[in-house]
Motif scaffolding. Sequence first.
Motif: not given
Lengths: 259, 315, 361
Positions: C157-158, C161-162, C224, C228
């Motif tokens: 999610p992080v 979303l980023t 992450i 991303v």
Amino acid sequence: MAKRIEVKDLDIYYDKFLAVQGVSMTIQPRSVTALIGPSGCGKSTFLRTLNRMHELVPNARVEGSVVMDDDDLYGPNVDPVNVRRQIGMVFQRANPFPTMSIYDNVAAGLKLNNKRLKKSDMDDLVERSLKSANLWEEVKDRLHKPGSGLSGGQQQRLCIARAIAVQPEVLLMDEPCSALDPISTQAIEDLMLELKTNYTIVIVTHNMQQAARVSDTTGFFNLQGVGKPGELVEIDETTKIFSTPAQKATEDYISGRFG
Amino acid sequence: MASSTEAPPRRNRTPRRPGDRIFAGVSTGSGVLILVALAGVAVFLVTEAWPALTAPAEDIPGGEGLVVYIWPLLFGTLISAVLALVIAVPLAVAIALFITYYAPRSIAKALGYIIDLLAAVPSIIFGLWGMNVLAPVTVDPASWLSEHVGWIPFFAGPASSTGRTMLVAIIVLAVMVLPIITAVVREAFTQTPQLHQEAALAIGATRWEMIRMAALPFGRSSIIGASMLGLGRALGETMAVAMVLSASAGVTFDLISSENPPTIAANIALQFPEATGVGMNTLIASGLVLFAITLAVNMIARAVINRRKDFDGAN
Amino acid sequence: MSTSLKTPEQDPDLNTPLGGVSLTAGQLPRSAAPTTLVAAGVAGLLLWLLADWAIVLCALLAAAAYVVIVYTWSRTVEGPRKATDRFVTALVSGAFLLALLPLISVIATVVTRGVARFDAEFFTYSMIGVTGEGGGIYHAMIGTLIITGLATLISVPVGMLTAIYLVEYGRGKLAKAITFFVDVMTGIPSIVAGLFAYALFVMVFGPGVRMGLAGAVALSVLMIPTVVRSTEEMLKLVPNELREASYALAVPKWRTILKVVLPTALAGIATGVTLAIARVIGETAPLLVTAGLTDGDNFDPFDGRMTTLSVFSYYEYQSPGLFAEASFDRAWGAALVLMIIVMVLNLVARAISKLFAPKSR
Ligand SMILES: Nc1ncnc2c1ncn2[C@@H]1O[C@H](COP(=O)(O)OP(=O)(O)OP(=O)(O)O)[C@@H](O)[C@H]1O
Ligand SMILES: [Mg+2]
């Protein structure tokens, strides 16, 4: 130098699907041949088999023969690269190489064959190609800017310049004006009329007036029926096709009474 | 939390829907979270490394100061990662080209998946493999190299008898980063616009010329980005190097002898469990150096990618 | 106004540099390349069998011979352009075959050594009370799944979303900073991520802390940026026309992103996430310092040491103890299980991405 193309009994398959059946026609040198017909009847498919571009689609194949002057394009030892060198193509959507400048776009094909061409000769050829494409005046001050910065119509003429820079025998155009405004369209139509003194031109168009304006010969493609392959209904002088076509289907299509 | 950080660039054009505002806020929040986490990493590294930076030289392990301690580690890290990349990048681009443009299309997907499998192999397995399979295999070729082309500094020898050399570490690293680079580059190649490929072929380009005109320029920034990912992983790869490399602290370009500079990451992993006091701080200081290098690498890569944005294909 | 390309008074050199190529000019027969390949292969085989040279050397020699012959032949008959084309073809195919070697070797090694312990006990027992033979990896398997699962729950999610922020909303300084620092984060060595998580948990729980959650946090730091990056790449490849088409239908931006942009990019994003998981699931170094090792079952990520397959395998191999062979067998067995888990996850992700991919591709 323009050459004549003879097509005989050409069947075109996408894998097992027969897309176009039994096309025979003669494409005259130094003239514009227009191909018209409803969507999906196989005009693009047919056009692409004239320089073997259809081979990009896996499992696409042809039966029959396409002969340019005396060379069979599908002969056993023919290299498609040589075919495409001699039969250039302009696409529906302008596709200049985005990473290259205007100059490099035009020079791209030249550089392939003439590694040792002098800079001045190259400049000369680029200039002449751009002039032939009626683009020189508009871009001469920004030859080294990216080609993708031009307007749609300019980009399309850049693509034409790129195609004629390698001095092909034949120029194939698949709906070259369909994404353009009337003024750009006009510019390209003028260009075709000029180019036909040196080239054999085949153009696919949905615009009947355009076919009538620019072409000497018009071929009408149609589907034989729903789910059936496309075929060449008739081909004749443009004036004849647009005044007294031999087939009822052609007349219906041209007068808008289609379907 | 997000709206305040979002505010400056946005003129109040139109009232935004609640859905839009929430979604934008959550997205922005995630980005900010990353910044916070990274700040955490940096703060920790600096505070924990500080005692080592200020300690007298004789307190540092080895007794000759921080620079003398870290220099061989830094050298080993750089030489292993850079040479691994020198091997891996051309191979990866070639493989991506092969899968996208040369392999029969019916099996291209499967071939791509096979290379992806390589990416899925955990580093511990590469460590086991490098130690048990690759290292012994290299012993004979390495001694041949030292005998016949020993004048090349890389192959000066004398060849190690276990094979647990820098050369093996480099090969293992290259194999490990290869699929990562390939995957990214291949993805870019498959996205090369059909339009541009057709344009190239229509002026009579051969397949390779088409690739040079359409695919490579389109994929260039991906190749650089992918190499960057690869370099990042090679620089920081810990376990495979720690297991494969039998390190002594020498600084040498000789890749095949038993004298091998260790790498920073492997050294941390091997020493951390027993480290205490300034020793621990020293290890963290070396980690800080590693961190700084990766930062520099990324900045350079970014600058390269941005340089010719004008000519970029996508939008 | 336009000059014709082919008017006679122009320099003839410029007018005939390209034209007049016969369609069949200089073509090697179709069978040329395959025949050469077979000949080179046979020659290599003979060297290996008769002269008894090393097999790798023979293969390399055969490949080199093939490249040289085909290139020279093609260059004399077909000219430099086609010769280069053939050369590149050989090179590129060779590169692929070369890359298969380590893969096959790794898989073969792990499978042959790993299956020794593929028995019921291995999968259903932990290491409690085991000093010699026997013992199992049940605790490590569950530990790996829990820690990696938690890391994925945090990172996806992080990360996504980023990426959405960066591609769809990001303007100005904040976006620049995030892009920059995600780049930086991409290069964070796994061991440093481990140290970070350790320090974070030390601040909360005091020195010497070991828990599964710390491992998951460490893995998230690694995961992450990958998520991303890959998501961002994919979102950027979604043509702007699609977004504009959606806005033109008065669809709000967030729905456009959710319903148009994301689905278009989903297959690519899933691939990226898969690669990210594949990268972290086998991580050893950060888990060594955060989650540690224990012999028994601990499935509570918030309390105490939690074994993972990679750490288990590492310790069994590095410190085998008295019954070395049994330890090595367990190390390879755990490695094999780890690899299988990774492949299964891969397959699942691929299946999911296929199901959700837009039909048109
Ligand atoms: N790559 C392909 N694979 C399979 N079938 C195809 C492919 N391209 C075209 N076809 C099929 O071949 C037929 C002819 O298509 P083609 O694109 O030649 O039509 P067209 O006359 O050019 O239509 P339009 O005027 O819309 O451009 C259609 O039924 C089409 O679905
Ligand atoms: Mg069409």
